[in-house]
Enzyme design. Sequence first.
Site, short mmCIF file in Angstrom:
data_model
loop_
_atom_site.label_atom_id
_atom_site.label_comp_id
_atom_site.label_asym_id
_atom_site.label_seq_id
_atom_site.Cartn_x
_atom_site.Cartn_y
_atom_site.Cartn_z
N GLY A 137 -15.30 4.55 -32.26
CA GLY A 137 -16.00 3.39 -32.79
C GLY A 137 -15.05 2.60 -33.66
N GLN A 165 -12.70 -2.95 -40.35
CA GLN A 165 -11.53 -2.08 -40.18
C GLN A 165 -10.31 -2.83 -39.64
OE1 GLN A 165 -13.98 1.16 -38.09
NE2 GLN A 165 -12.27 2.26 -39.05
N CYS A 219 -11.97 9.00 -39.74
CA CYS A 219 -12.03 7.55 -39.71
C CYS A 219 -10.63 6.99 -39.46
CB CYS A 219 -12.57 7.03 -41.04
SG CYS A 219 -12.75 5.24 -41.11
N LEU A 220 -10.56 6.02 -38.58
CA LEU A 220 -9.27 5.38 -38.28
C LEU A 220 -8.68 4.70 -39.51
CD1 LEU A 220 -10.21 3.83 -34.82
CD2 LEU A 220 -8.77 5.84 -35.23
N HIS A 275 -22.00 5.89 -38.76
CA HIS A 275 -20.69 5.75 -39.38
C HIS A 275 -20.26 4.29 -39.37
CE1 HIS A 275 -16.46 7.26 -40.15
NE2 HIS A 275 -16.20 6.06 -39.65
N GLU A 276 -20.44 3.61 -38.22
CA GLU A 276 -20.02 2.22 -38.09
C GLU A 276 -20.90 1.28 -38.91
OE1 GLU A 276 -17.11 1.76 -36.99
OE2 GLU A 276 -16.94 3.74 -36.07
N HIS A 307 -19.76 1.31 -42.34
CA HIS A 307 -18.61 0.42 -42.53
C HIS A 307 -19.07 -1.00 -42.82
CE1 HIS A 307 -14.84 2.49 -41.99
NE2 HIS A 307 -15.26 3.07 -40.87
#
Length: 178
Positions: free
Chosen positions: A47, A52, A97-98, A139-140, A143
Amino acid sequence: MKPIVHVPHEELIKSADRVGRIDKRVGKIIAEMRETLIHADNPKGVGLAAPQIGIPLRIFLLRPQEKDPISAFINPEYVGKSRELVKGIEGNKLEGCLSIPHVWGRVKRHKQVTIRFTDETGASHEEEFAGFPAIIVQHEIDHLEGILFTRRCIEQKGTLYKPGVDEDGKEILEPIEI
């Protein structure tokens, strides 16, 4: 393709703005996000939220498995959440997480969520997610609210982990002292 921003980048902790019109600019952002997600490695991304890549808009992408098509979600909002919470799924997977490389943690999330959103063509949808896709969606959306999984983990009195090596040279996850 845009570079992924990492903590402590300010866009990661701010609430993102609603998308007004779905136009060429939004289409370009989604295309850049797709390329960024496809090329994300170590770990592979499942995702990606617009903040991000430093863009404060309420857009995220979802791709639970590498072979899955990438779906775009614009202005998502919860319509429903299950009462049942899960703490990691599919063999107690840890969340990562990226934007926070090499940090992992187990976060309690709703087992099932339903969201209302607009796709990149401008069509409205309501969709239910369960299991791993539900975890990714939560999670997204976090963000988009400026909430990182590390904050959730700490609020839930969980443990964050980083990669390490034991005395035999084997890779392990070590708790991070906070």
